[in-house]
Design an enzyme around this catalytic site. Structure first.
Site, PDB file in Angstrom:
ATOM      1  N   ARG A 124       0.801  -1.226   0.000  1.00 11.55           N
ATOM      2  CA  ARG A 124       0.000   0.000   0.000  1.00 11.55           C
ATOM      3  C   ARG A 124       0.835   1.278   0.000  1.00 11.55           C
ATOM      4  NH1 ARG A 124      -5.127   0.121   3.920  1.00 11.55           N
ATOM      5  NH2 ARG A 124      -5.338  -1.864   2.833  1.00 11.55           N
ATOM      6  N   GLU A 145     -27.521  -1.972 -20.545  1.00 11.39           N
ATOM      7  CA  GLU A 145     -27.316  -2.219 -21.974  1.00 11.39           C
ATOM      8  C   GLU A 145     -26.239  -3.267 -22.223  1.00 11.39           C
ATOM      9  OE1 GLU A 145     -28.404   2.456 -22.918  1.00 11.39           O
ATOM     10  OE2 GLU A 145     -26.363   1.699 -23.262  1.00 11.39           O
TER      11      GLU A 145
END
Length: 485
Positions: A124, A145
């Site tokens: 990190r 869609e």
């Protein structure tokens, strides 16, 4: 007297029991809320780590592109990142959670639909995060869609059993990453596929056209209507407020064991969503770059300057050409929606990954000589034109089996105001997060202008200094002649 006292005692006990039972739901409900509040606040406190302000602007060793679905991320992947990083530098199987390996020694790039909890598997302190957000209403439309588009590709099969069997055989033999392996499509596509086959069976296998002439988002006998789609439990679990949950690492694909409980508490007690939203805003504030799908041209230019330039500089391939790289002040009004024309890099056929001409054209230029940010932008524009054209053609082919679902920006205008308002209401966290992203985007733009102005002043000063040095011999000769006179 004794009997009267006994009757009075029984009545008092009955009254006490009645009151206790009456109050039980209230106490239980309150306890449920308090429990959830503790869960959400506990998670938020554990997630509130911040980076130093100066660090967020500097690209670190590893770049994590947190790809929120239907925001244009695949375009960035193929047309920017594949040109900035070599194949060896990309972490293997980034989109495939079950087989993803972040410990690869040369791993410098992660591009994934995995949520922010993936950073628990990454170094990190050496990782920079970037993302793109989209207007939540448009993102819901596009998700619907795309679910229909990919699921419709399976309608070449005579029935659902055949489609599942063939898919299993192909994926077993192939090492390719399929859309069916990738979140959230591994949930949304099978759901929509099953619905499409059921509707086709009901109206008749060979009947392509719908019996009703209605708008593309309400072809009930052919495709699940949009209003049913957004109200289904699957949509509530995965789609609504999806950007907020993805940026906070709370999707149903999370590496965080407690993600389900936090997400459940927020849905059960919506006011607790404010706590999650603040964590999401904080995450955006700490990112190296935040783009907007709607402001596509300016987002791409900012990405090239804020991220691309640093990647090239670190790799030693950047040649600064400030004259070429200075921004052109234009209004950004793209002629098409980039994400809705975006290439589906995972599933170009019904079954798996197949490279096509547009994909092959996006091979990276990394290591092929000096690169400027301006040249990177030129390569990007060429690349996206091919990708959009490729996907547009593939989309038309995919939707042939459900022709009445002719999705377009014009067709979206026929969707009722009530449904639009419902989408907004169901995505209230994402709506506010998107507004926050727009503020960050404005700050990025102003920051880049200030930075380039400063670099331009340095360059002008350098040119003047060089000019002075160039005239120095003549000035010395002149002074010497004046002195001798």
């Amino acid at each position: 007297m004794a009997r009267a006292a006994l009757r009075l005692g029984v009545r008092a006990l009955a009254l006490l029991v009645f009151v206790s039972v009456a109050l039980l739901p209230l106490v239980s409900s309150d306890d449920g809320y308090r429990h959830c509040e503790g869960v959400v606040r506990g998670w938020a406190d554990a997630s509130s780590g911040r980076v130093k302000d100066g660090d967020k602007l500097s690209l670190k060793d590893l770049l994590f592109f947190l790809h929120i679905p239907r925001t244009g991320g695949r375009t960035y992947f193929h047309c920017f990142l594949k040109k900035l990083y070599t194949n060896a530098q990309e972490c293997p199987r980034s989109y495939d959670k079950l087989r993803f390996d972040p410990s690869h020694p040369d791993c410098k790039l992660v591009v994934s639909h995995d949520d922010y909890s993936l950073t628990s598997k990454l170094p990190r302190e050496r990782t920079s995060v970037v993302t793109i957000l989209r207007n939540p209403v448009d993102r819901v439309f596009s998700t619907y869609e795309f679910s229909v588009e990919v699921a419709a590709r399976f309608l070449v099969h005579p029935n659902l059993t055949s489609a599942k069997l063939m898919t299993t055989r192909v994926l077993t033999k192939s090492r390719a990453v399929s859309t069916l392996d990738i979140w959230p499509w591994k949930y949304l596509v099978p759901w929509m596929r099953e619905d499409l086959f059921a509707r086709r069976d009901a109206r008749g296998v060979y009947k392509v056209h719908s019996s009703k002439k209605v708008n593309a988002y309400d072809v009930d006998d052919m495709v699940m209507p949009l209003h049913r789609y957004i109200n289904d439990p699957v949509a509530h679990e995965i789609i609504h407020n999806g950007a907020t949950f993805q940026i906070t690492g709370l999707t149903n694909n999370s590496y965080f064991d407690g993600a389900h409980e936090v997400r459940h508490c927020v849905r059960k007690h919506p006011d607790l969503g404010r706590i999650v939203l603040e964590v999401a805003k904080n995450r955006l504030d700490q990112m190296l770059y935040v783009g907007l799908t709607e402001d596509h041209e300016e987002s791409a230019r900012l990405f090239a300057h804020m991220v691309g330039a640093q990647v090239l500089s670190q790799s030693g391939t950047l040649t600064l050409d400030l004259k070429e790289d200075l921004p052109i002040e234009t209004d950004s009004h793209p002629s098409m929606e980039p994400e809705d024309e975006e290439t589906n890099g995972h599933l170009n056929s019904t079954h798996g990954w197949q490279n096509n001409e547009a994909m092959n054209s996006t091979n990276d230029e990394h290591g092929k000589g000096n690169m400027t940010v301006g040249k990177l932008m030129e390569a990007y524009e060429t690349c996206i034109a091919k990708l959009w054209k490729s996907q547009s053609g593939r989309r038309k082919i995919s939707l042939k089996k459900v022709q009445e679902a002719n999705f377009s920006k014009e067709a979206r205008k026929l969707v009722s105001e009530a449904i639009l308002n419902q989408i907004i209401s169901l995505n209230r966290l994402d709506m506010e997060l998107y507004d926050h992203a727009k503020k960050i985007f404005t700050q990025e733009h102003l920051m880049l202008k200030a930075q380039q102005s400063m670099v331009g002043q340095h360059r002008q000063f350098g040119e003047q200094k060089c000019l002075m040095h160039a005239h120095m011999p003549e000035r010395r000769k002149h002074d010497k002649m004046v002195g001798s006179a």
